[in-house]
Design a protein around this motif. Structure first.
Motif, mmCIF file in Angstrom:
data_model
loop_
_atom_site.group_PDB
_atom_site.id
_atom_site.type_symbol
_atom_site.label_atom_id
_atom_site.label_comp_id
_atom_site.label_asym_id
_atom_site.label_seq_id
_atom_site.Cartn_x
_atom_site.Cartn_y
_atom_site.Cartn_z
ATOM 1 N N ARG A 112 -1.030 -0.951 -4.476
ATOM 2 C CA ARG A 112 -2.328 -0.275 -4.427
ATOM 3 C C ARG A 112 -2.183 1.076 -3.732
ATOM 4 O O ARG A 112 -1.461 1.203 -2.738
ATOM 5 C CB ARG A 112 -3.360 -1.085 -3.647
ATOM 6 N N TRP A 119 -3.396 3.904 -1.332
ATOM 7 C CA TRP A 119 -4.203 4.002 -0.114
ATOM 8 C C TRP A 119 -4.232 5.467 0.274
ATOM 9 O O TRP A 119 -3.308 5.990 0.887
ATOM 10 C CB TRP A 119 -3.602 3.148 0.992
ATOM 11 N N ASN A 120 -5.288 6.131 -0.130
ATOM 12 C CA ASN A 120 -5.409 7.566 0.144
ATOM 13 C C ASN A 120 -5.657 7.831 1.617
ATOM 14 O O ASN A 120 -6.313 7.049 2.297
ATOM 15 C CB ASN A 120 -6.553 8.181 -0.666
ATOM 16 N N LYS A 121 -5.136 8.952 2.063
ATOM 17 C CA LYS A 121 -5.382 9.391 3.433
ATOM 18 C C LYS A 121 -6.782 9.989 3.488
ATOM 19 O O LYS A 121 -7.314 10.449 2.487
ATOM 20 C CB LYS A 121 -4.357 10.438 3.852
ATOM 21 N N PRO A 157 0.987 5.754 -0.305
ATOM 22 C CA PRO A 157 0.159 6.940 -0.087
ATOM 23 C C PRO A 157 0.006 7.854 -1.303
ATOM 24 O O PRO A 157 -0.761 8.798 -1.265
ATOM 25 C CB PRO A 157 0.888 7.667 1.047
ATOM 26 N N LEU A 209 0.850 -1.183 0.000
ATOM 27 C CA LEU A 209 0.000 0.000 0.000
ATOM 28 C C LEU A 209 0.889 1.237 0.000
ATOM 29 O O LEU A 209 1.838 1.323 0.779
ATOM 30 C CB LEU A 209 -0.908 0.011 1.228
#
Length: 161
Positions: free
Chosen positions: A38, A40-42, A18, A16
């Protein structure tokens, strides 16, 4: 170091990241297969942290009674790794600004001495609606750390254990 990174990520089922830029960098360096990376947005709790919490009273508190001045806000643990001492040079260059440090930690005493005589406020930990008001009442949020892994700012409710 790349060998270690590749070894660890190739052993994982999924990596993952950011940002899309980091995903491209890892794929370009053949760290792992592109289909195993992939994004993984905050996220931000937009109910708790919303402009509706802007408060003149909180702004007065954080600006040390000068709410018309530009207000810089830092929220987080007051530790050496956060590079908060860099903000002194910012304040030297913008003397009309005010700064509020929200949080606590082992570096607080050093920072209080460093910012002594400057328009700085140290609130300690805030939670719940006070924290929401603090975020919403500032003009600029700063986090000068150069070593944060994901740069997450955690907020905790005073009612949580």
């Amino acid at each position: 170091m790349w060998w270690v990174i590749k070894f660890l990520h190739r052993a994982a089922d999924l990596t993952l990241v950011p940002s899309a830029a980091l995903a491209k960098e890892l794929e370009a360096a053949s760290v792992t297969a592109g289909n195993k990376i992939r994004l993984w947005n905050k996220g931000v709790d937009s109910e708790s942290f919303h402009p509706k919490y802007r408060s003149q009273e909180m702004r007065i508190r954080l600006s040390n009674g000068e709410p018309a001045r530009p207000l810089i806000v830092h929220v987080g643990r007051l530790g050496v790794k956060k590079s908060l001492d860099l903000l002194k040079s910012v304040m030297d260059q913008i003397p009309e600004a005010r700064i509020a440090f929200i949080g606590d930690g082992p570096y607080r005493e050093v920072l209080e001495k460093l910012f002594s005589g400057m328009p700085a406020v140290f609130t300690g930990m805030l939670g719940d609606e006070e924290l929401s008001q603090a975020y919403a009442s500032g003009d600029v949020f700063v986090m000068p750390s150069e070593s944060e892994t994901l740069g997450h700012i955690m907020s905790f409710s005073k009612n949580r254990e």
